[in-house]
Design a protein around this motif. Structure first.
Motif, PDB file in Angstrom:
ATOM      1  N   MET A 227     -35.447 -13.871 -18.326  1.00 46.76           N
ATOM      2  CA  MET A 227     -36.586 -14.438 -19.065  1.00 46.76           C
ATOM      3  C   MET A 227     -36.067 -15.525 -20.002  1.00 46.76           C
ATOM      4  N   TRP A 228     -36.457 -16.760 -19.736  1.00 46.68           N
ATOM      5  CA  TRP A 228     -35.940 -17.857 -20.547  1.00 46.68           C
ATOM      6  C   TRP A 228     -37.043 -18.438 -21.424  1.00 46.68           C
ATOM      7  N   ALA A 229     -36.651 -18.831 -22.638  1.00 45.27           N
ATOM      8  CA  ALA A 229     -37.637 -19.315 -23.602  1.00 45.27           C
ATOM      9  C   ALA A 229     -37.445 -20.803 -23.883  1.00 45.27           C
ATOM     10  N   PHE A 230     -38.549 -21.466 -24.186  1.00 45.98           N
ATOM     11  CA  PHE A 230     -38.553 -22.894 -24.510  1.00 45.98           C
ATOM     12  C   PHE A 230     -39.416 -23.094 -25.746  1.00 45.98           C
ATOM     13  N   THR A 231     -38.904 -23.901 -26.682  1.00 47.67           N
ATOM     14  CA  THR A 231     -39.652 -24.191 -27.900  1.00 47.67           C
ATOM     15  C   THR A 231     -40.256 -25.579 -27.803  1.00 47.67           C
ATOM     16  N   ILE A 232     -41.523 -25.691 -28.174  1.00 51.06           N
ATOM     17  CA  ILE A 232     -42.168 -27.005 -28.273  1.00 51.06           C
ATOM     18  C   ILE A 232     -42.479 -27.285 -29.728  1.00 51.06           C
ATOM     19  N   GLY A 233     -42.153 -28.494 -30.167  1.00 53.14           N
ATOM     20  CA  GLY A 233     -42.610 -28.984 -31.462  1.00 53.14           C
ATOM     21  C   GLY A 233     -43.403 -30.247 -31.206  1.00 53.14           C
ATOM     22  N   SER A 234     -44.614 -30.328 -31.767  1.00 54.25           N
ATOM     23  CA  SER A 234     -45.477 -31.450 -31.444  1.00 54.25           C
ATOM     24  C   SER A 234     -46.179 -31.960 -32.695  1.00 54.25           C
ATOM     25  N   LYS A 235     -46.302 -33.287 -32.786  1.00 60.24           N
ATOM     26  CA  LYS A 235     -46.950 -33.885 -33.962  1.00 60.24           C
ATOM     27  C   LYS A 235     -48.469 -33.849 -33.847  1.00 60.24           C
ATOM     28  N   GLN A 236     -48.989 -33.886 -32.663  1.00 57.40           N
ATOM     29  CA  GLN A 236     -50.432 -34.056 -32.508  1.00 57.40           C
ATOM     30  C   GLN A 236     -51.032 -33.257 -31.347  1.00 57.40           C
ATOM     31  N   TYR A 237     -50.429 -33.307 -30.179  1.00 55.81           N
ATOM     32  CA  TYR A 237     -51.010 -32.679 -28.988  1.00 55.81           C
ATOM     33  C   TYR A 237     -50.557 -31.228 -28.859  1.00 55.81           C
ATOM     34  N   ASP A 238     -51.541 -30.358 -28.625  1.00 54.97           N
ATOM     35  CA  ASP A 238     -51.241 -28.936 -28.477  1.00 54.97           C
ATOM     36  C   ASP A 238     -51.143 -28.593 -26.987  1.00 54.97           C
ATOM     37  N   PRO A 239     -50.008 -28.053 -26.551  1.00 60.36           N
ATOM     38  CA  PRO A 239     -49.875 -27.709 -25.121  1.00 60.36           C
ATOM     39  C   PRO A 239     -50.908 -26.681 -24.661  1.00 60.36           C
ATOM     40  N   LEU A 240     -51.525 -25.966 -25.603  1.00 55.42           N
ATOM     41  CA  LEU A 240     -52.554 -24.988 -25.249  1.00 55.42           C
ATOM     42  C   LEU A 240     -53.951 -25.600 -25.193  1.00 55.42           C
TER      43      LEU A 240
END
Lengths: 281, 281
Positions: A227-240
């Motif tokens: 099980m591999w994890a990935f972190t997203i950091g975003s200024k404006q757009y939400d991946p959800l």
């Protein structure tokens, strides 16, 4: 029995696999590099005795690093890949026709050289005219970039050896500066079973800098725990919150439009790690 | 180095782990049974040299076998567990207050006996008054049951050795007969990376008998590839159409109401297996 390679993923647990033959071994200035041909996974790149990628299961990691952020951004044009010298992330990035330029900065030119030679299915797009391959320090490249990139992808090794700077709060601050005002980044973040503390600290650090911070997971059978994890950091757009209309058809073996959302639905103990209110399992 | 146990998950790939000590070893009439204390995973049950369960990661398998079907059924009262002598599925089943009786039929009484002794966190609920533990042949138990059960859970070993009958179309037909008119069942279905052909054939067989057939997945780090699959066959209730009101609060470490849905969102290559239009990866 023949020759078997064992990766100790923790002090007390590991995976082991049969090796057909060793294709190349070299101590580069940065790490021990080995290319092996395995019976189970095809050709495989090892760095410092850790599995980096194999021709059989590489599609999971490369698709999931690339497509989640690229479908989150409405018009990703300028992309930076830090690390990723095997070229797999770049190959996936180029499936998005909005991309005008993809810059890859890997500190170890030997990874690029031998991936081209022994992993052509993965590295084959590194010579595409839209790709700018640079051998250099990703941390320094980020530090001197300002509002250049739409999406930055951190495809690093573990936080030991050459990648240690790529898991620091200063690096995430640099990424924020290097991104345009509506940019986002993704970084591989190891696994929740053995590295819960790392996931928690990365989440905490990224949250202090980016208004939108998310974790998603994928199954990678040759990586610790699967099980591999990935972190997203975003200024404006939400991946959800990606509008349905943004998804266009690309050829994949793992990523789907529905999985884009489902990958963020975490098991309870992983959710707890992100919220900082639990010890590791 | 000390003592290490290696499970060959395929001819050319496996996992390996450090053993603190062996607690019990026995050749039962059905299989080789070993209880070991591992450094990484706590106490662990091995059958025929395959990892069955460990105290550290057992919650994933047991929660995901039990709670997906139990929240799918509006009022599960009579439950049958085939196999599952370690008691983990039973423990999770009893978290649902609608359950009046849970029958467990395991062919190997020694699994039950030594699980109670060495895995009390897992087996501790086998003495609950709602539980009827039977040592016997699950296939025969199913064959002689008619419209008895709301939910049947097949917690078997691999389709070699004593469990080979539990992967046949005749068994699924028996399950349909043993279930009430609105019943459903779940069966562990191995993994998509190494056993794609098995998953495809189980899907095909179950679809011929049950109007609703689904596959879902979970991450189990001590099982081959880390991605484990479960097949659901249902006469009436669709696990993807569970009304919000049906979910009640239970204590879990993996299952959540949101994951109930997300577990059915499959990677592309697994989706293709279920639809029967692709070769194994």
């Amino acid at each position: 029995m023949g020759i078997w390679f064992t990766e100790k993923q923790t002090d007390n647990f590991g995976i082991t696999m049969k090796i057909k033959r060793t294709l190349h071994t070299e101590q580069t200035p940065f790490q021990k590099l080995e290319m092996v041909e395995t019976e189970e996974w095809g050709n495989m790149l090892l760095l410092d005795d850790m599995v980096m990628t194999s021709t059989r299961d590489e599609f999971v990691y490369h698709e999931m690093v690339a497509h989640i952020p690229l479908f989150t951004h409405p018009k990703p044009e300028h992309i930076l890949v830090v690390g990723g010298g095997d070229g797999g992330v770049i190959r996936e990035v180029l499936k998005h026709s909005s991309v005008k330029k993809a810059t890859l900065v890997d500190i170890d030119g030997k990874v690029i050289e031998y991936s081209k030679q022994f992993l052509p299915e993965i590295a084959g797009k590194l010579d595409d005219p839209r790709v700018d391959v640079q051998v250099g320090d990703g941390f320094m490249h980020i530090a001197k970039s300002e509002k250049v990139y739409d999406v930055i992808m951190v495809d690093s090794t573990e936080p030991v050896g050459p990648a240690v700077n790529l898991f620091t709060k200063g690096f995430y601050a640099g990424i924020a500066k290097a991104l345009k005002d509506d940019g986002l980044f993704v970084a591989q973040s190891d696994n929740p079973w053995f590295k819960g503390e790392l996931i928690r600290s990365v989440q905490r650090d990224v949250k202090e800098i980016f208004p939108i911070t998310r974790l998603y997971i994928a199954n990678i059978p040759t990586y610790p725990s699967g099980m591999w994890a990935f972190t997203i950091g975003s200024k404006q757009y939400d991946p959800l919150q990606v509008p349905e209309s943004r998804f266009h058809s690309i050829e994949t073996k793992y990523y789907t439009k529905d999985l884009h959302k489902a990958a963020f639905i975490l098991p309870k103990f992983v959710q707890d790690l992100c919220e900082g209110d639990s010890e590791s399992i």
